[in-house]
Design a protein around this motif. Sequence first.
Motif, PDB file in Angstrom:
ATOM      1  N   LEU A 372       0.936  -1.071   0.360  1.00 35.40           N
ATOM      2  CA  LEU A 372       0.104   0.388   0.246  1.00 35.40           C
ATOM      3  C   LEU A 372       0.500   1.421  -0.151  1.00 35.40           C
ATOM      4  CD1 LEU A 372      -1.913  -2.288   0.993  1.00 35.40           C
ATOM      5  CD2 LEU A 372      -3.313  -0.208   2.138  1.00 35.40           C
ATOM      6  N   LEU A 373       0.940   2.040  -1.021  1.00 31.23           N
ATOM      7  CA  LEU A 373       1.699   2.928  -1.504  1.00 31.23           C
ATOM      8  C   LEU A 373       0.622   4.640  -1.674  1.00 31.23           C
ATOM      9  CD1 LEU A 373       4.386   3.862  -3.531  1.00 31.23           C
ATOM     10  CD2 LEU A 373       3.590   4.906  -2.897  1.00 31.23           C
ATOM     11  N   GLU A 374       0.529   5.470  -1.306  1.00 30.17           N
ATOM     12  CA  GLU A 374      -0.056   6.398  -0.818  1.00 30.17           C
ATOM     13  C   GLU A 374       0.952   7.912  -1.130  1.00 30.17           C
ATOM     14  OE1 GLU A 374      -4.593   8.897   0.788  1.00 30.17           O
ATOM     15  OE2 GLU A 374      -2.906   7.961   2.201  1.00 30.17           O
ATOM     16  N   ILE A 375       0.432   8.350  -1.573  1.00 27.81           N
ATOM     17  CA  ILE A 375       1.322  10.171  -2.495  1.00 27.81           C
ATOM     18  C   ILE A 375       0.825  11.742  -1.813  1.00 27.81           C
ATOM     19  CG2 ILE A 375       3.624   8.881  -3.978  1.00 27.81           C
ATOM     20  CD1 ILE A 375       2.137   9.614  -6.497  1.00 27.81           C
ATOM     21  N   HIS A 376       1.184  12.545  -1.267  1.00 26.27           N
ATOM     22  CA  HIS A 376       0.499  12.932  -1.276  1.00 26.27           C
ATOM     23  C   HIS A 376       1.176  14.357  -2.256  1.00 26.27           C
ATOM     24  CE1 HIS A 376      -1.126  11.074   1.725  1.00 26.27           C
ATOM     25  NE2 HIS A 376       0.052  11.214   1.906  1.00 26.27           N
ATOM     26  N   TYR A 377       0.981  15.603  -2.974  1.00 28.10           N
ATOM     27  CA  TYR A 377       1.374  16.173  -4.065  1.00 28.10           C
ATOM     28  C   TYR A 377       0.659  17.245  -4.187  1.00 28.10           C
ATOM     29  CZ  TYR A 377      -1.717  13.366  -6.417  1.00 28.10           C
ATOM     30  OH  TYR A 377      -3.108  12.646  -7.667  1.00 28.10           O
ATOM     31  N   ASP A 378       1.556  18.164  -4.336  1.00 25.02           N
ATOM     32  CA  ASP A 378       0.839  19.792  -4.994  1.00 25.02           C
ATOM     33  C   ASP A 378      -0.284  19.707  -6.461  1.00 25.02           C
ATOM     34  OD1 ASP A 378       0.280  22.619  -6.303  1.00 25.02           O
ATOM     35  OD2 ASP A 378       2.018  22.834  -4.357  1.00 25.02           O
ATOM     36  N   PRO A 379      -1.311  19.991  -5.296  1.00 26.31           N
ATOM     37  CA  PRO A 379      -2.390  19.635  -6.587  1.00 26.31           C
ATOM     38  C   PRO A 379      -2.667  20.817  -8.031  1.00 26.31           C
ATOM     39  CG  PRO A 379      -3.318  20.747  -5.019  1.00 26.31           C
ATOM     40  CD  PRO A 379      -2.158  20.332  -4.539  1.00 26.31           C
ATOM     41  N   GLU A 380      -1.360  21.664  -8.147  1.00 20.59           N
ATOM     42  CA  GLU A 380      -1.555  22.191  -8.845  1.00 20.59           C
ATOM     43  C   GLU A 380       0.330  22.096  -9.997  1.00 20.59           C
ATOM     44  OE1 GLU A 380      -3.548  25.155 -10.211  1.00 20.59           O
ATOM     45  OE2 GLU A 380      -4.626  24.396  -8.216  1.00 20.59           O
ATOM     46  N   THR A 381       1.106  22.096  -8.980  1.00 20.98           N
ATOM     47  CA  THR A 381       2.739  21.840 -10.020  1.00 20.98           C
ATOM     48  C   THR A 381       2.651  20.066 -10.306  1.00 20.98           C
ATOM     49  OG1 THR A 381       3.627  21.714  -7.623  1.00 20.98           O
ATOM     50  CG2 THR A 381       3.104  23.159  -9.495  1.00 20.98           C
TER      51      THR A 381
END
Length: 562
Positions: A372-381
């Motif tokens: 299980l892998l969850e990534i979080h990232y900037d929604p624009e860039t």
Amino acid sequence: MRRTRIVIVGGLSAGPSAAAKARRTDENAEIIMFEKTSHVSYATCGIPYALSGKIKTRDKLIVVQPELLEKRFGVELHLDEPVTDIDPEARIVYTNKGAYEYDKLVFATGGQAVLPPIKNIEIFESWAHAKTLEDFDRVMKSGVMDTANHFTILGAGLIGLETAENLVHAGKKVTVIELGNQVLANWDVKFAHLAKNVLEDNGIDVRLGVSVVEVDRTTNELILSNGNRLFTDYLLVGISIKPNTQMLVRKGARHLPNGALLVNKHMETSIPDIYAAGDCAAINNMITGEHSWYPMGTHSNKGGRAAGANAAGGNVTFEGGYGTAIMKIFDYAIARTGMGPKSLERAGIPFKSTLIIAGSTPGFFPDQKDLLLEIHYDPETGVLLGAELFGEHGVDKRVDVLATALYARLTIDDLPRLDLAYAPPFSAAKDPVVVAGFVAGNSMRASYQEVSVVEAARALNQSVSPASYTLLDVRNPTEIHKEGYIQHSINIPLDELRLRINEIDLDRPTYVYCAKGLRGYMASLILLHHNCKKVYNVAGGFTAWKTIVGEVKQVEEVSPVS
């Protein structure tokens, strides 16, 4: 020529690192180290594994012997000599044995174990902290590893849970008590839930939302905040640590609310000629640019190295960190890097998340394990902000790849471009990190929304009625008969969806799930191409739902197959 006198306060990890680097930087410097105990440079993180016998002898915990610091690095070592005060203006360090002038000071006092208010603990003999070598010695000398059957761990952080696991390996019954509503507070709740499941599957009694308020020495019972009484042979306190910084805080050193000293990239505090490193220091958060406190051995050693070099006239920087951590939980590993949902929300940083469940090795290779892998990232860039992982195989490899990607400020589109090693025993041809990048990129550019199982469950529970939405299961009937299904779902296998699209009310919000997410993604695109108004793909599919939410139906109760 006058020799520079460098005084180092603290001899666990940052202090010896500073001493060794200071000597390599300036052969002529006078280096004096004070340590309040009789030990220097030992592995606190190895103590749980010494309790179980995984680490065979106490000596294995000692990283550097005092004689090595004295002979190889020319350090004047003062053991069992605690520093009692520091005068920054006069540049004098006071101990219980005398006063010592300094030109440069490295403050590496670490943290002190926290003991919450527990009535009668001062007269209770069957307890110890779970932090230092002295704590380990107290446990071993008491003989409880031979005589005790039940241990209670207070605190469900890294050290607490590592201690709990190793006590189970030593044949003990274990209860873990945690005041918070989850284990591993720094992880997102769904990953903490997975860890709790593993602990309980291995016989550990996990009690959340409760604390120990009193001990009864006559019965060896712990009295809990909910009124329950728990018999235990021994109590180990592993709640947290508090930076041991009062000597400099009283002198005006800038610090975080918890007392951790603010340092720049040269490890300089706000007091001239005083450096700080290790668990007593707050370093740069490389994602936010603000100070954060990361009490980890990795940062202690790197920070101590920079502090020692600069105290000796060098020019070394330690850029900071961003919270990378990993721990073993029986056959599983849980890891994180960067910022998670809770810290991102607290910081007011917009983010989007993508969760995948992928095989850590190819499906054709024996004994494939899910990751299980969850990534979080900037929604624009699309710039990565953090990641969390859980699985039985390959977690360490992927978290380090993602930690490197965070340092380089890579985006979700960069992840599939990474040239990662492939061979069937180690990875699938499309590594989970690559898959996460693909899925995140798809969700950013497509018209459907990706939702976690927690978000989906919340939305469905808050709906007026099941008739107000469509919950579409695109797995094959054989999978449903074997694994079960989510209540109120209808089943149209992916390969039949185009032919049976008229069975779906395209004006309703439609939540789609498969086994792990891929078929749900493809089904979402089909629905969008047929003008479905609102499409939500449930990230991680039924596997994530069953593991995290846990509310499923079996076919023999009521068949969902239409």
